[in-house]
Design an enzyme around this catalytic site. Structure first.
Site, PDB file in Angstrom:
ATOM      1  N   LYS A  13       0.836  -1.218   0.000  1.00  0.00           N
ATOM      2  CA  LYS A  13       0.000   0.000   0.000  1.00  0.00           C
ATOM      3  C   LYS A  13       0.865   1.261   0.000  1.00  0.00           C
ATOM      4  O   LYS A  13       0.632   2.181  -0.775  1.00  0.00           O
ATOM      5  CB  LYS A  13      -0.924   0.038   1.240  1.00  0.00           C
ATOM      6  CG  LYS A  13      -1.852  -1.141   1.381  1.00  0.00           C
ATOM      7  CD  LYS A  13      -2.744  -1.018   2.607  1.00  0.00           C
ATOM      8  CE  LYS A  13      -2.010  -0.989   3.908  1.00  0.00           C
ATOM      9  NZ  LYS A  13      -1.292  -2.234   4.256  1.00  0.00           N
ATOM     10  N   ARG A  88      -8.944   1.133   9.852  1.00  0.00           N
ATOM     11  CA  ARG A  88      -8.486  -0.230  10.112  1.00  0.00           C
ATOM     12  C   ARG A  88      -9.493  -1.011  10.944  1.00  0.00           C
ATOM     13  O   ARG A  88      -9.261  -2.172  11.248  1.00  0.00           O
ATOM     14  CB  ARG A  88      -7.175  -0.171  10.857  1.00  0.00           C
ATOM     15  CG  ARG A  88      -5.982  -0.701  10.054  1.00  0.00           C
ATOM     16  CD  ARG A  88      -4.773  -0.517  10.924  1.00  0.00           C
ATOM     17  NE  ARG A  88      -3.624  -1.253  10.560  1.00  0.00           N
ATOM     18  CZ  ARG A  88      -2.560  -0.725   9.969  1.00  0.00           C
ATOM     19  NH1 ARG A  88      -2.559   0.515   9.563  1.00  0.00           N
ATOM     20  NH2 ARG A  88      -1.498  -1.470   9.791  1.00  0.00           N
ATOM     21  N   ARG A 127      11.537  -5.986   4.247  1.00  0.00           N
ATOM     22  CA  ARG A 127      11.342  -4.523   4.210  1.00  0.00           C
ATOM     23  C   ARG A 127      12.411  -3.819   5.048  1.00  0.00           C
ATOM     24  O   ARG A 127      12.680  -4.187   6.177  1.00  0.00           O
ATOM     25  CB  ARG A 127       9.954  -4.170   4.749  1.00  0.00           C
ATOM     26  CG  ARG A 127       9.741  -2.656   4.898  1.00  0.00           C
ATOM     27  CD  ARG A 127       8.299  -2.259   4.959  1.00  0.00           C
ATOM     28  NE  ARG A 127       7.531  -2.957   5.972  1.00  0.00           N
ATOM     29  CZ  ARG A 127       6.201  -2.909   6.048  1.00  0.00           C
ATOM     30  NH1 ARG A 127       5.505  -2.198   5.176  1.00  0.00           N
ATOM     31  NH2 ARG A 127       5.562  -3.576   6.996  1.00  0.00           N
ATOM     32  N   ARG A 159      11.952  -2.289  10.687  1.00  0.00           N
ATOM     33  CA  ARG A 159      10.971  -1.907  11.711  1.00  0.00           C
ATOM     34  C   ARG A 159      10.886  -3.009  12.767  1.00  0.00           C
ATOM     35  O   ARG A 159      10.851  -4.189  12.431  1.00  0.00           O
ATOM     36  CB  ARG A 159       9.595  -1.722  11.059  1.00  0.00           C
ATOM     37  CG  ARG A 159       9.408  -0.357  10.429  1.00  0.00           C
ATOM     38  CD  ARG A 159       8.175  -0.282   9.572  1.00  0.00           C
ATOM     39  NE  ARG A 159       6.965  -0.810  10.182  1.00  0.00           N
ATOM     40  CZ  ARG A 159       5.773  -0.803   9.591  1.00  0.00           C
ATOM     41  NH1 ARG A 159       5.637  -0.285   8.377  1.00  0.00           N
ATOM     42  NH2 ARG A 159       4.724  -1.295  10.191  1.00  0.00           N
ATOM     43  N   ARG A 170       0.115  -9.271  13.807  1.00  0.00           N
ATOM     44  CA  ARG A 170      -0.433  -8.213  12.947  1.00  0.00           C
ATOM     45  C   ARG A 170      -1.349  -8.802  11.877  1.00  0.00           C
ATOM     46  O   ARG A 170      -2.379  -8.212  11.538  1.00  0.00           O
ATOM     47  CB  ARG A 170       0.707  -7.407  12.300  1.00  0.00           C
ATOM     48  CG  ARG A 170       1.380  -6.486  13.312  1.00  0.00           C
ATOM     49  CD  ARG A 170       2.684  -5.944  12.785  1.00  0.00           C
ATOM     50  NE  ARG A 170       2.518  -5.105  11.628  1.00  0.00           N
ATOM     51  CZ  ARG A 170       3.473  -4.909  10.712  1.00  0.00           C
ATOM     52  NH1 ARG A 170       4.636  -5.504  10.832  1.00  0.00           N
ATOM     53  NH2 ARG A 170       3.247  -4.117   9.699  1.00  0.00           N
TER      54      ARG A 170
HETATM   55  P1  ADP Z   1       2.410  -1.791   3.196  1.00  0.00           P
HETATM   56  O1  ADP Z   1       2.448  -0.285   3.170  1.00  0.00           O
HETATM   57  O2  ADP Z   1       1.161  -2.349   2.616  1.00  0.00           O
HETATM   58  O3  ADP Z   1       2.711  -2.370   4.562  1.00  0.00           O
HETATM   59  P2  ADP Z   1       4.917  -1.589   1.661  1.00  0.00           P
HETATM   60  O4  ADP Z   1       4.564  -0.668   0.553  1.00  0.00           O
HETATM   61  O5  ADP Z   1       5.752  -1.041   2.775  1.00  0.00           O
HETATM   62  O6  ADP Z   1       3.588  -2.319   2.258  1.00  0.00           O
HETATM   63  O7  ADP Z   1       5.644  -2.864   1.013  1.00  0.00           O
HETATM   64  C1  ADP Z   1       6.123  -3.929   1.819  1.00  0.00           C
HETATM   65  C2  ADP Z   1       7.463  -4.422   1.255  1.00  0.00           C
HETATM   66  O8  ADP Z   1       7.252  -5.052  -0.010  1.00  0.00           O
HETATM   67  C3  ADP Z   1       8.492  -3.328   1.028  1.00  0.00           C
HETATM   68  O9  ADP Z   1       9.771  -3.832   1.343  1.00  0.00           O
HETATM   69  C4  ADP Z   1       8.366  -3.014  -0.473  1.00  0.00           C
HETATM   70  O10 ADP Z   1       9.589  -2.554  -1.022  1.00  0.00           O
HETATM   71  C5  ADP Z   1       7.970  -4.365  -1.040  1.00  0.00           C
HETATM   72  N1  ADP Z   1       7.042  -4.294  -2.183  1.00  0.00           N
HETATM   73  C6  ADP Z   1       6.007  -3.430  -2.371  1.00  0.00           C
HETATM   74  N2  ADP Z   1       5.349  -3.702  -3.523  1.00  0.00           N
HETATM   75  C7  ADP Z   1       5.966  -4.786  -4.067  1.00  0.00           C
HETATM   76  C8  ADP Z   1       5.750  -5.573  -5.252  1.00  0.00           C
HETATM   77  N3  ADP Z   1       4.750  -5.303  -6.106  1.00  0.00           N
HETATM   78  N4  ADP Z   1       6.572  -6.624  -5.491  1.00  0.00           N
HETATM   79  C9  ADP Z   1       7.587  -6.917  -4.619  1.00  0.00           C
HETATM   80  N5  ADP Z   1       7.844  -6.227  -3.494  1.00  0.00           N
HETATM   81  C10 ADP Z   1       7.039  -5.180  -3.208  1.00  0.00           C
HETATM   82  P1  AMP Z   2       1.539   0.352   9.369  1.00  0.00           P
HETATM   83  O1  AMP Z   2       2.713   1.257   9.174  1.00  0.00           O
HETATM   84  O2  AMP Z   2       0.326   0.764   8.599  1.00  0.00           O
HETATM   85  O3  AMP Z   2       1.908  -1.100   9.160  1.00  0.00           O
HETATM   86  O4  AMP Z   2       1.111   0.486  10.902  1.00  0.00           O
HETATM   87  C1  AMP Z   2       2.016   0.136  11.959  1.00  0.00           C
HETATM   88  C2  AMP Z   2       1.254   0.025  13.266  1.00  0.00           C
HETATM   89  O5  AMP Z   2       0.686   1.308  13.624  1.00  0.00           O
HETATM   90  C3  AMP Z   2       0.055  -0.941  13.270  1.00  0.00           C
HETATM   91  O6  AMP Z   2       0.421  -2.285  13.494  1.00  0.00           O
HETATM   92  C4  AMP Z   2      -0.769  -0.367  14.438  1.00  0.00           C
HETATM   93  O7  AMP Z   2      -0.222  -0.727  15.691  1.00  0.00           O
HETATM   94  C5  AMP Z   2      -0.577   1.151  14.266  1.00  0.00           C
HETATM   95  N1  AMP Z   2      -1.619   1.736  13.389  1.00  0.00           N
HETATM   96  C6  AMP Z   2      -1.447   2.287  12.163  1.00  0.00           C
HETATM   97  N2  AMP Z   2      -2.612   2.713  11.651  1.00  0.00           N
HETATM   98  C7  AMP Z   2      -3.563   2.405  12.581  1.00  0.00           C
HETATM   99  C8  AMP Z   2      -4.976   2.554  12.643  1.00  0.00           C
HETATM  100  N3  AMP Z   2      -5.667   3.109  11.634  1.00  0.00           N
HETATM  101  N4  AMP Z   2      -5.616   2.105  13.753  1.00  0.00           N
HETATM  102  C9  AMP Z   2      -4.949   1.558  14.769  1.00  0.00           C
HETATM  103  N5  AMP Z   2      -3.629   1.367  14.786  1.00  0.00           N
HETATM  104  C10 AMP Z   2      -2.927   1.789  13.698  1.00  0.00           C
END
Ligand code: ADP
Ligand code: AMP
Length: 217
Positions: A13, A88, A127, A159, A170
């Site tokens: 995302k 969420r 990541r 992270r 999660r």
């Molecule tokens: P989210 O925001 O949904 O948690 P991220 O955008 O941070 O996900 O992506 C999670 C990981 O996957 C990151 O390390 C990113 O570089 C990688 N990634 C994102 N899109 C793709 C894709 N289409 N194919 C392979 N790896 C991807």
């Molecule tokens: P994310 O970066 O979206 O993966 O979020 C990391 C963490 O932040 C999640 O696992 C939750 O603990 C918290 N968080 C982010 N967005 C929300 C939300 N909309 N509601 C509750 N917790 C959130």
């Protein structure tokens, strides 16, 4: 253009929202990023959120709803925004609908990104992010030119909540608390499903198609 990006952690995302935000010049509002910044700055919200985030749980609805309400009052949201990681829970979704209704606005589209769980785990495990410029990489799928170092020169970090023991929690939280929003947006005729099991470029194309479909309908 007011978009909601919905989907499990690690689905991509943030990666897609970042691209789209540059293309359409609308802010990418990621609640996870807002909370991590609050934690880094040790604000009262950051201190409260830390124990939830580290445990892979959701931060309480009222805390996050207040954050979003304040953020959406800012001037840069006038032409739209991409909400990434919010709502969420159904309660957050209802709060968002109500807030928008009060100002005569609405969400244009909710994009639901789908990926098999084993791929999610791989994406999360690899990541790495830059603590300075916030750029996100993947050790295998999107590596930085120099291993472990961002193009801005800062050492990349993993992270804490991306470690395997927290990831399981999660994903369970996602299934129980966030996945019901798929139906919520479907019932309102706002949902587009995106197959995220493709390259970043190919997913970006699907995102464009989903938005275009909305504009022309
Ligand atoms: P989210 O925001 O949904 O948690 P991220 O955008 O941070 O996900 O992506 C999670 C990981 O996957 C990151 O390390 C990113 O570089 C990688 N990634 C994102 N899109 C793709 C894709 N289409 N194919 C392979 N790896 C991807
Ligand atoms: P994310 O970066 O979206 O993966 O979020 C990391 C963490 O932040 C999640 O696992 C939750 O603990 C918290 N968080 C982010 N967005 C929300 C939300 N909309 N509601 C509750 N917790 C959130």
């Amino acid at each position: 253009m007011r978009l909601v990006f919905l989907g499990p952690p690690g689905v991509g995302k943030g990666t897609q929202a970042e691209r789209l935000s540059k293309q359409y010049r609308v802010p990418h509002i990621a609640t996870g990023d807002i909370l991590r910044a609050a934690m880094a700055n040790k604000t009262p919200v950051g201190l409260e959120a830390k124990s939830y985030i580290d445990a892979g749980k959701l931060v309480p609805d009222d805390v996050i709803i207040n954050i979003i309400r304040e953020r959406l009052k800012e001037h840069d949201t006038k032409e739209g925004y991409i909400l990434d990681g919010f709502p969420r829970t159904i309660k957050q979704g209802e709060a968002l609908s109500k807030t928008l209704e009060q100002s005569g606005e609405k969400i244009d589209r909710a994009l639901y990104f789908e990926l098999p769980e084993e791929e999610l785990v791989k994406r999360i495990a690899g990541r790495r992010s830059c603590p300075a410029c916030k750029k996100v990489y993947h050790t295998a799928f999107n590596p930085p030119p120099q291993e472990g170092v961002c193009t801005c020169g800062t050492a990349l970090v993993q992270r804490k909540d991306d470690r395997p023991e927290t990831v399981k929690e999660r994903l369970a939280v996602y299934r129980n608390e966030t996945a019901p929003l798929i139906q919520y947006y479907k019932e309102r005729g706002l949902l587009s499903q995106i197959d995220a099991d493709q390259s970043v470029e190919a997913v970006a194309k699907r995102v464009q198609d989903a938005i275009f479909q909305k504009k022309s309908s």
